[in-house]
Design a protein around this motif. Sequence first.
Motif, PDB file in Angstrom:
ATOM      1  N   ARG A  24       0.825  -1.038   0.095  1.00  0.00           N
ATOM      2  CA  ARG A  24      -0.499   0.462  -0.113  1.00  0.00           C
ATOM      3  C   ARG A  24       0.864   1.661  -0.080  1.00  0.00           C
ATOM      4  O   ARG A  24       0.143   2.048  -0.441  1.00  0.00           O
ATOM      5  CB  ARG A  24      -0.819   0.184   0.998  1.00  0.00           C
ATOM      6  N   ARG A  25       1.890   1.189   0.487  1.00  0.00           N
ATOM      7  CA  ARG A  25       3.388   2.278   0.572  1.00  0.00           C
ATOM      8  C   ARG A  25       3.963   2.328  -0.196  1.00  0.00           C
ATOM      9  O   ARG A  25       3.331   3.892  -0.977  1.00  0.00           O
ATOM     10  CB  ARG A  25       3.693   2.155   2.090  1.00  0.00           C
ATOM     11  N   THR A  26       4.292   1.698  -1.015  1.00  0.00           N
ATOM     12  CA  THR A  26       5.468   1.638  -1.434  1.00  0.00           C
ATOM     13  C   THR A  26       5.124   1.096  -3.025  1.00  0.00           C
ATOM     14  O   THR A  26       6.644   1.251  -4.629  1.00  0.00           O
ATOM     15  CB  THR A  26       6.675   0.766  -1.158  1.00  0.00           C
ATOM     16  N   GLY A  27       4.098   0.012  -3.654  1.00  0.00           N
ATOM     17  CA  GLY A  27       3.608  -0.129  -4.476  1.00  0.00           C
ATOM     18  C   GLY A  27       4.478  -1.395  -4.692  1.00  0.00           C
ATOM     19  O   GLY A  27       4.398  -1.905  -5.934  1.00  0.00           O
ATOM     20  N   THR A  28       5.478  -1.831  -3.897  1.00  0.00           N
ATOM     21  CA  THR A  28       5.721  -2.918  -3.788  1.00  0.00           C
ATOM     22  C   THR A  28       5.488  -4.708  -3.361  1.00  0.00           C
ATOM     23  O   THR A  28       4.743  -4.528  -2.181  1.00  0.00           O
ATOM     24  CB  THR A  28       7.790  -2.658  -3.861  1.00  0.00           C
ATOM     25  N   GLY A  29       5.551  -5.788  -3.591  1.00  0.00           N
ATOM     26  CA  GLY A  29       5.348  -6.394  -2.944  1.00  0.00           C
ATOM     27  C   GLY A  29       3.816  -7.490  -3.679  1.00  0.00           C
ATOM     28  O   GLY A  29       3.871  -8.356  -2.949  1.00  0.00           O
ATOM     29  N   GLY A  30       3.717  -6.662  -5.010  1.00  0.00           N
ATOM     30  CA  GLY A  30       2.386  -6.989  -5.326  1.00  0.00           C
ATOM     31  C   GLY A  30       1.780  -6.444  -5.605  1.00  0.00           C
ATOM     32  O   GLY A  30       2.421  -5.539  -6.330  1.00  0.00           O
ATOM     33  N   ARG A  31       0.682  -6.678  -6.930  1.00  0.00           N
ATOM     34  CA  ARG A  31      -0.172  -5.940  -8.295  1.00  0.00           C
ATOM     35  C   ARG A  31      -1.818  -4.766  -7.031  1.00  0.00           C
ATOM     36  O   ARG A  31      -1.291  -4.688  -6.510  1.00  0.00           O
ATOM     37  CB  ARG A  31      -0.988  -7.011  -8.637  1.00  0.00           C
ATOM     38  N   ILE A  32      -1.220  -3.825  -8.159  1.00  0.00           N
ATOM     39  CA  ILE A  32      -2.026  -2.597  -7.906  1.00  0.00           C
ATOM     40  C   ILE A  32      -3.172  -2.915  -9.163  1.00  0.00           C
ATOM     41  O   ILE A  32      -2.938  -2.412 -10.045  1.00  0.00           O
ATOM     42  CB  ILE A  32      -1.411  -1.248  -7.270  1.00  0.00           C
ATOM     43  N   MET A  33      -4.375  -2.724  -8.333  1.00  0.00           N
ATOM     44  CA  MET A  33      -5.859  -2.656  -9.269  1.00  0.00           C
ATOM     45  C   MET A  33      -7.231  -1.580  -9.239  1.00  0.00           C
ATOM     46  O   MET A  33      -6.643  -1.237  -8.282  1.00  0.00           O
ATOM     47  CB  MET A  33      -6.536  -3.494  -9.216  1.00  0.00           C
ATOM     48  N   LEU A  34      -6.789  -0.941 -10.021  1.00  0.00           N
ATOM     49  CA  LEU A  34      -7.481   0.678 -10.435  1.00  0.00           C
ATOM     50  C   LEU A  34      -9.435  -0.174 -10.558  1.00  0.00           C
ATOM     51  O   LEU A  34      -8.954  -0.296 -12.014  1.00  0.00           O
ATOM     52  CB  LEU A  34      -7.165   1.529 -11.177  1.00  0.00           C
ATOM     53  N   THR A  35     -10.055   0.404 -10.281  1.00  0.00           N
ATOM     54  CA  THR A  35     -11.572   0.234 -10.747  1.00  0.00           C
ATOM     55  C   THR A  35     -11.326   1.557 -12.283  1.00  0.00           C
ATOM     56  O   THR A  35     -11.216   2.398 -11.742  1.00  0.00           O
ATOM     57  CB  THR A  35     -12.612   0.199  -9.350  1.00  0.00           C
ATOM     58  N   ALA A  36     -12.776   1.103 -12.986  1.00  0.00           N
ATOM     59  CA  ALA A  36     -13.189   2.208 -13.891  1.00  0.00           C
ATOM     60  C   ALA A  36     -13.106   3.582 -13.665  1.00  0.00           C
ATOM     61  O   ALA A  36     -12.830   4.377 -13.648  1.00  0.00           O
ATOM     62  CB  ALA A  36     -14.253   1.631 -14.951  1.00  0.00           C
ATOM     63  N   GLY A  37     -14.249   3.530 -11.943  1.00  0.00           N
ATOM     64  CA  GLY A  37     -14.012   4.195 -11.915  1.00  0.00           C
ATOM     65  C   GLY A  37     -13.453   5.168 -11.506  1.00  0.00           C
ATOM     66  O   GLY A  37     -13.005   6.812 -11.423  1.00  0.00           O
ATOM     67  N   ILE A  38     -12.005   4.754 -10.519  1.00  0.00           N
ATOM     68  CA  ILE A  38     -10.780   5.367  -9.843  1.00  0.00           C
ATOM     69  C   ILE A  38     -10.468   5.730 -11.565  1.00  0.00           C
ATOM     70  O   ILE A  38      -9.540   6.403 -11.164  1.00  0.00           O
ATOM     71  CB  ILE A  38     -10.034   4.150  -9.217  1.00  0.00           C
ATOM     72  N   ALA A  39      -9.922   4.602 -12.973  1.00  0.00           N
ATOM     73  CA  ALA A  39      -8.729   5.409 -12.856  1.00  0.00           C
ATOM     74  C   ALA A  39      -9.607   6.599 -14.276  1.00  0.00           C
ATOM     75  O   ALA A  39      -8.987   6.707 -14.664  1.00  0.00           O
ATOM     76  CB  ALA A  39      -8.861   3.986 -14.433  1.00  0.00           C
ATOM     77  N   GLY A  40     -10.823   6.713 -13.587  1.00  0.00           N
ATOM     78  CA  GLY A  40     -12.061   7.953 -14.799  1.00  0.00           C
ATOM     79  C   GLY A  40     -11.595   8.972 -14.237  1.00  0.00           C
ATOM     80  O   GLY A  40     -11.959  10.220 -14.763  1.00  0.00           O
ATOM     81  N   LEU A  41     -11.195   9.054 -12.944  1.00  0.00           N
ATOM     82  CA  LEU A  41     -11.126  10.513 -12.169  1.00  0.00           C
ATOM     83  C   LEU A  41      -9.571  11.232 -12.792  1.00  0.00           C
ATOM     84  O   LEU A  41      -9.412  10.805 -13.795  1.00  0.00           O
ATOM     85  CB  LEU A  41     -10.299  10.348 -10.754  1.00  0.00           C
ATOM     86  N   PRO A  42     -10.467  12.705 -13.088  1.00  0.00           N
ATOM     87  CA  PRO A  42      -8.946  14.015 -13.476  1.00  0.00           C
ATOM     88  C   PRO A  42      -8.047  13.520 -12.784  1.00  0.00           C
ATOM     89  O   PRO A  42      -8.238  12.598 -11.293  1.00  0.00           O
ATOM     90  CB  PRO A  42     -10.054  14.793 -12.923  1.00  0.00           C
TER      91      PRO A  42
END
Length: 117
Positions: A24-42
């Motif tokens: 969560r803090r560094t983006g390492t140690g796994g994968r991060i998925m964003l839903t369409a709603g999050i990805a579509g934010l400004p």
Amino acid sequence: PAISRGIDMTDQTGRIRALNDELRRTGTGGRIMLTAGIAGLPPAALAAVLLAVQVFDAFTPDNDPLGEHDFALLEAARERVIFKIDYYDPTLSLHSDDASDASVTERVLTIMLASEY
């Protein structure tokens, strides 16, 4: 501490929490998925949401009963946002046998609008 199959659950929970916090803090140690709603934010709102997830530390026994730091509901960029971490085997086809062992677990952090849950 509770004992299950010879494992000190306090230590196991601590390892899970540390691995979840690292993702969560560094983006390492796994994968991060964003839903369409999050990805579509400004862009500015998306950046604010990602930062809010990264720095979130308001875990309590009410919102984190297992102490794994694997789920939260928060407000960011005027949006209600949920993040959750799931534990899979390395092929992403089954749940992990041991979420405290990074060598057999692929963590997936999903960030979504609460309305998408």
